[in-house]
Motif scaffolding. Structure first.
Motif, PDB file in Angstrom:
ATOM      1  N   GLU A 159       0.807  -1.218   0.000  1.00  8.11           N
ATOM      2  CA  GLU A 159       0.000   0.000   0.000  1.00  8.11           C
ATOM      3  C   GLU A 159       0.841   1.269   0.000  1.00  8.11           C
ATOM      4  N   ALA A 160       2.014   1.222   0.596  1.00  2.10           N
ATOM      5  CA  ALA A 160       2.866   2.409   0.686  1.00  2.10           C
ATOM      6  C   ALA A 160       3.543   2.753  -0.640  1.00  2.10           C
ATOM      7  N   LEU A 161       3.396   1.878  -1.641  1.00  2.00           N
ATOM      8  CA  LEU A 161       4.060   2.099  -2.934  1.00  2.00           C
ATOM      9  C   LEU A 161       3.049   2.079  -4.085  1.00  2.00           C
ATOM     10  N   PRO A 162       2.072   2.965  -4.070  1.00  2.00           N
ATOM     11  CA  PRO A 162       1.086   2.982  -5.155  1.00  2.00           C
ATOM     12  C   PRO A 162       1.748   3.326  -6.484  1.00  2.00           C
ATOM     13  N   GLY A 163       1.329   2.638  -7.524  1.00  2.00           N
ATOM     14  CA  GLY A 163       1.902   2.882  -8.836  1.00  2.00           C
ATOM     15  C   GLY A 163       3.157   2.088  -9.120  1.00  2.00           C
ATOM     16  N   ARG A 164       3.699   1.448  -8.097  1.00  2.00           N
ATOM     17  CA  ARG A 164       4.923   0.671  -8.283  1.00  2.00           C
ATOM     18  C   ARG A 164       4.721  -0.808  -7.938  1.00  2.00           C
ATOM     19  N   CYS A 165       3.468  -1.202  -7.784  1.00  2.00           N
ATOM     20  CA  CYS A 165       3.136  -2.597  -7.490  1.00  2.00           C
ATOM     21  C   CYS A 165       2.076  -3.087  -8.471  1.00  2.00           C
ATOM     22  N   ILE A 166       2.320  -4.259  -9.046  1.00  2.00           N
ATOM     23  CA  ILE A 166       1.369  -4.881  -9.962  1.00  2.00           C
ATOM     24  C   ILE A 166       1.043  -6.261  -9.415  1.00  2.00           C
ATOM     25  N   SER A 167      -0.228  -6.530  -9.182  1.00  2.00           N
ATOM     26  CA  SER A 167      -0.589  -7.795  -8.547  1.00  2.00           C
ATOM     27  C   SER A 167      -1.847  -8.384  -9.168  1.00  2.00           C
ATOM     28  N   LEU A 168      -2.148  -9.606  -8.760  1.00  2.00           N
ATOM     29  CA  LEU A 168      -3.346 -10.312  -9.220  1.00  2.00           C
ATOM     30  C   LEU A 168      -4.273 -10.548  -8.043  1.00  2.00           C
ATOM     31  N   ASP A 169      -5.568 -10.520  -8.291  1.00  2.00           N
ATOM     32  CA  ASP A 169      -6.548 -10.840  -7.251  1.00  2.00           C
ATOM     33  C   ASP A 169      -6.644 -12.359  -7.136  1.00  2.00           C
ATOM     34  N   ASN A 170      -5.722 -12.940  -6.359  1.00  2.00           N
ATOM     35  CA  ASN A 170      -5.674 -14.393  -6.195  1.00  2.00           C
ATOM     36  C   ASN A 170      -6.932 -14.936  -5.535  1.00  2.00           C
ATOM     37  N   TYR A 171      -7.466 -14.180  -4.594  1.00  2.00           N
ATOM     38  CA  TYR A 171      -8.692 -14.587  -3.903  1.00  2.00           C
ATOM     39  C   TYR A 171      -9.830 -14.780  -4.916  1.00  2.00           C
ATOM     40  N   LYS A 172      -9.997 -13.811  -5.788  1.00  2.00           N
ATOM     41  CA  LYS A 172     -11.060 -13.880  -6.784  1.00  2.00           C
ATOM     42  C   LYS A 172     -10.869 -15.077  -7.710  1.00  2.00           C
ATOM     43  N   GLY A 173      -9.622 -15.352  -8.084  1.00  2.00           N
ATOM     44  CA  GLY A 173      -9.348 -16.479  -8.974  1.00  2.00           C
ATOM     45  C   GLY A 173      -9.773 -17.802  -8.368  1.00  2.00           C
ATOM     46  N   ALA A 174      -9.417 -18.028  -7.105  1.00  2.00           N
ATOM     47  CA  ALA A 174      -9.784 -19.284  -6.437  1.00  2.00           C
ATOM     48  C   ALA A 174     -11.287 -19.359  -6.198  1.00  2.00           C
ATOM     49  N   PHE A 175     -11.893 -18.213  -5.905  1.00  2.00           N
ATOM     50  CA  PHE A 175     -13.353 -18.177  -5.727  1.00  2.00           C
ATOM     51  C   PHE A 175     -14.039 -18.576  -7.036  1.00  2.00           C
ATOM     52  N   LEU A 176     -13.574 -18.005  -8.153  1.00  2.00           N
ATOM     53  CA  LEU A 176     -14.125 -18.334  -9.477  1.00  2.00           C
ATOM     54  C   LEU A 176     -14.003 -19.831  -9.770  1.00  2.00           C
ATOM     55  N   ALA A 177     -12.838 -20.379  -9.475  1.00  2.00           N
ATOM     56  CA  ALA A 177     -12.585 -21.797  -9.759  1.00  2.00           C
ATOM     57  C   ALA A 177     -13.538 -22.689  -8.966  1.00  2.00           C
ATOM     58  N   THR A 178     -13.655 -22.405  -7.678  1.00  2.44           N
ATOM     59  CA  THR A 178     -14.516 -23.215  -6.810  1.00  2.44           C
ATOM     60  C   THR A 178     -15.977 -23.053  -7.196  1.00  2.44           C
ATOM     61  N   GLU A 179     -16.378 -21.829  -7.455  1.00  5.44           N
ATOM     62  CA  GLU A 179     -17.765 -21.561  -7.834  1.00  5.44           C
ATOM     63  C   GLU A 179     -18.125 -22.248  -9.155  1.00  5.44           C
ATOM     64  N   HIS A 180     -17.156 -22.334 -10.076  1.00  5.29           N
ATOM     65  CA  HIS A 180     -17.413 -23.008 -11.351  1.00  5.29           C
ATOM     66  C   HIS A 180     -17.735 -24.481 -11.122  1.00  5.29           C
ATOM     67  N   LEU A 181     -17.029 -25.119 -10.213  1.00  3.68           N
ATOM     68  CA  LEU A 181     -17.312 -26.522  -9.896  1.00  3.68           C
ATOM     69  C   LEU A 181     -18.677 -26.652  -9.219  1.00  3.68           C
ATOM     70  N   ILE A 182     -18.979 -25.730  -8.318  1.00  2.00           N
ATOM     71  CA  ILE A 182     -20.267 -25.766  -7.613  1.00  2.00           C
ATOM     72  C   ILE A 182     -21.421 -25.612  -8.603  1.00  2.00           C
ATOM     73  N   ARG A 183     -21.279 -24.710  -9.564  1.00  3.21           N
ATOM     74  CA  ARG A 183     -22.325 -24.501 -10.564  1.00  3.21           C
ATOM     75  C   ARG A 183     -22.523 -25.720 -11.455  1.00  3.21           C
ATOM     76  N   ASN A 184     -21.498 -26.561 -11.486  1.00  3.05           N
ATOM     77  CA  ASN A 184     -21.615 -27.801 -12.246  1.00  3.05           C
ATOM     78  C   ASN A 184     -22.020 -28.976 -11.352  1.00  3.05           C
ATOM     79  N   GLY A 185     -22.613 -28.657 -10.224  1.00  4.25           N
ATOM     80  CA  GLY A 185     -23.199 -29.686  -9.373  1.00  4.25           C
ATOM     81  C   GLY A 185     -22.268 -30.343  -8.378  1.00  4.25           C
ATOM     82  N   HIS A 186     -21.052 -29.855  -8.234  1.00  2.00           N
ATOM     83  CA  HIS A 186     -20.092 -30.458  -7.300  1.00  2.00           C
ATOM     84  C   HIS A 186     -20.218 -29.817  -5.921  1.00  2.00           C
TER      85      HIS A 186
END
Length: 334
Positions: free
Chosen positions: A149-176
């Protein structure tokens, strides 16, 4: 070995003139360039890179720190930085940190001492405080896959939480509902974020599973094999698996095939990264796309811009993962 004085004597010019030619100074006349170039060629003289850097204040290099360049994920990162560096007539120096604090620190120090014009750093083991100190020392330093947070504009990251949520939700939507998680054993924030995304997706769909559904391993195919073997040994009624990355998913798939499970009818699996291997597994792997090439290119562009004292935006840059549907997930009919 020929020296700069030898070149000056051979060309019939001063040492200062030879220096201007070597450093491509506009003050060097065309006649001087021609005579000095011929002299260097005749004597086999090679300008010293450090000497050039002292005069020009530039080594024309971009330093890159990754965990392990042999990992295809980091190979993609390095290649993307190299492509951008070449567009700016620069080369790259690469260091490996192996997610180890001492290794990361030593590699960063080496890149700084090598007078790199800019740095793109993938660090997971060092604290925010230590990385901030490096950023204060090197103004053209950009962090990738890290959000400080102290270095805005100098950090590039991925929303890992969202990625894992998407993956799990995709399986759930397919009945798992009995969904296992194969996680990395590395003590880094990515693991925590992806595990939290998996767990919260289950909670959001009123699914309660024991901790037995989570297995850890090295984030490679061997780790995926061991984690999958451990899950099968527990005799859990698993029908879906969320893997930390595509390499672990590949290892898990091999174990499932060895145990004669029909894929994806009896077991669906989803990876993370959208690495090249995902397209060539059988079945072709459904996964979460990690836009590492795009992120690394952006990091390199910002770092090089900072090295030229350009003004950059100071907004946090958090990229969003996306779902890539292939053939390894099927609706659960069991």
């Amino acid at each position: 070995m020929a020296t700069i004085k030898d070149v000056a004597k051979e060309a019939g010019v001063s040492v200062a003139t030879v220096s201007r030619v070597i450093n491509k100074s506009p003050k060097a006349s065309s006649a001087s360039v021609e005579s000095v170039t011929k002299a260097m060629s005749k004597l086999g003289y090679r300008p010293n890179a450090n000497a050039r850097a002292l005069v020009s204040q530039s080594t024309n290099t971009v330093g890159v720190l990754v965990s392990d360049v042999s990992d295809p994920f980091f190979g993609t990162l390095v290649k993307a930085v190299d492509d951008v560096a070449h567009q700016h007539n620069k080369h790259i120096l690469v260091g490996n940190g192996y997610h180890n604090a001492d290794e990361e620190r030593n590699a960063i120090e080496l890149l700084i001492n090598s007078r790199c014009d800019a740095l793109v750093i993938h660090s997971k083991a060092l604290s925010d405080e230590e990385l901030i100190r490096y950023a204060e020392e090197v103004k053209a330093l950009v962090f990738i896959n890290r959000n400080i947070e102290a270095l805005p504009g100098r950090c590039i990251s991925l929303d890992n939480y969202k990625g894992a949520f998407l993956a799990t939700e995709h399986l759930i939507r397919n009945g798992h509902r009995n969904i296992a998680c194969i996680a990395s054993s590395h003590a880094i924030e990515d693991v925590e974020q992806r595990l939290a995304g998996y767990q919260d997706a289950l909670k959001a769909n009123n699914i309660e599973l024991s901790t037995s559904y989570v297995e850890y391993g090295e984030p490679d195919s061997d780790g995926g094999e061991r984690a999958m073997t451990n899950l099968l040994t527990k005799s859990l009624p698993i029908t879906g698996i969320v893997a930390y990355n595509d390499n672990m998913a590949a290892g898990a798939l091999s174990v499932l095939e060895e145990n004669q499970l029909e894929l994806p009818r009896q077991m669906s699996i989803i990876g993370f990264d959208d690495a090249l291997i995902a397209k060539y597994l059988h079945p072709r792997l459904t996964t979460i796309r990690y836009p590492i090439k795009m992120m690394a290119e952006k990091a390199a562009e910002i770092a090089i811009a900072l090295s030229k004292k350009a003004t950059i935006e100071t907004e946090p840059m958090v990229y969003s993962p996306t779902l890539v549907q292939r053939m390894s997930v099927e609706r659960n009919m069991l």
